[in-house]
Design an enzyme around this catalytic site. Structure first.
Site, PDB file in Angstrom:
ATOM      1  N   LYS A 234      31.024  38.198  56.671  1.00  0.00           N
ATOM      2  CA  LYS A 234      30.542  38.584  55.381  1.00  0.00           C
ATOM      3  C   LYS A 234      30.850  37.569  54.279  1.00  0.00           C
ATOM      4  CE  LYS A 234      29.568  42.992  53.329  1.00  0.00           C
ATOM      5  NZ  LYS A 234      30.168  44.336  52.953  1.00  0.00           N
TER       6      LYS A 234
HETATM    7  C1  E4P Z   1      27.947  46.480  51.392  1.00  0.00           C
HETATM    8  O1  E4P Z   1      27.985  46.153  52.397  1.00  0.00           O
HETATM    9  C2  E4P Z   1      28.853  47.104  50.426  1.00  0.00           C
HETATM   10  O2  E4P Z   1      30.020  47.205  51.345  1.00  0.00           O
HETATM   11  C3  E4P Z   1      28.527  48.263  49.911  1.00  0.00           C
HETATM   12  O3  E4P Z   1      27.378  48.899  50.611  1.00  0.00           O
HETATM   13  C4  E4P Z   1      28.614  48.453  48.550  1.00  0.00           C
HETATM   14  O4  E4P Z   1      28.290  49.555  48.008  1.00  0.00           O
HETATM   15  P1  E4P Z   1      28.894  50.397  46.563  1.00  0.00           P
HETATM   16  O5  E4P Z   1      28.078  49.763  45.606  1.00  0.00           O
HETATM   17  O6  E4P Z   1      28.623  52.085  46.762  1.00  0.00           O
HETATM   18  O7  E4P Z   1      30.298  49.983  46.667  1.00  0.00           O
END
Ligand code: E4P
Length: 217
Positions: free
Chosen positions: A87
């Site tokens: 990522k």
């Molecule tokens: C994406 O991969 C992130 O980990 C995640 O969806 C972020 O979500 P949040 O806005 O609820 O922290």
């Protein structure tokens, strides 16, 4: 649409896996910290533990913000397990790193995407997944689902293979709307997936069936 769970909590990942509909996991440094997983070695071990629970892709995020650092970290993460997807944040060096990884056959998930332009760049660089954060856009009074729709349109225009991973999904309606729009994947909490089960007519209908069965026996 594939279902990913957005957590580093092993119990929740197991629960979603046992439901039989889980296609993968996304994590981020905040989710790791929330589970109390700190220190490089513990974090790497935790990714392997997650891979051993699920069958699908597991996103593991780099914390470097420079090209060299991201490459070093990403290669280490990719070697941990074949299910790992690296990522990478949507920044200039991140795009360079995604291109580098893509040329080497290492799959990436471009994270922290909030605009069509960013999604276009991620696809051009060869990201396997692009993660538009719909909940965080909704939080600032901007329509997150509309972004998914626009990216779907752009990717379809050019047959980009990058999968749209609707991230920052907060609730069940997000899941349903993402499916209507045609997101390839959604990642959210277990509650958003389990919410799909619920309907009061199912509950009352089942109660009546069981009651009638008892009467006849
Ligand atoms: C994406 O991969 C992130 O980990 C995640 O969806 C972020 O979500 P949040 O806005 O609820 O922290």
């Amino acid at each position: 649409m594939k279902f990913f769970i957005d957590t580093a909590n092993l119990a929740q990942i197991k629960e979603a896996q046992e439901l039989g509909v889980l296609d993968g996991v996304t994590t981020n440094p905040s989710l790791m910290a929330k589970e109390g997983i700190t220190g490089r070695n513990n974090i790497l071990k935790h990714y392997v533990d997650i891979c051993n629970i699920v069958d699908g892709d597991v996103s593991a995020e780099v914390i470097s913000t420079d090209f060299k650092g991201m490459i070093k970290e990403g290669e280490e993460l990719a070697e941990l397990h074949e299910q790992i997807v690296v990522k990478v944040p949507m920044i200039k060096d991140g795009i360079k790193a995604i291109k580098y990884f893509s040329d080497k056959g290492i799959r990436t998930n471009c994270t922290l995407v909030f605009s069509c332009g960013q999604a276009l760049l991620a696809a051009k660089a060869g990201a396997a997944y692009v993660s538009p954060f719909i909940g965080r856009l909704d939080d600032i009074s901007t329509d997150g689902l509309n972004l998914i729709s626009e990216i779907r349109h752009i990717y379809d225009n050019y047959e980009f293979e990058t999968q749209i991973l609707a991230a920052s999904v907060r609730h069940t309606m997000h899941v349903i709307d993402c499916a209507k729009i045609g997101a390839d994947v959604m990642t959210g909490p277990l509650s958003a997936i389990e919410g799909l089960l619920k309907h009061p007519l199912t509950d009352s209908g089942l109660a009546k069936f069981l009651e009638d069965y008892q009467k006849g026996n």
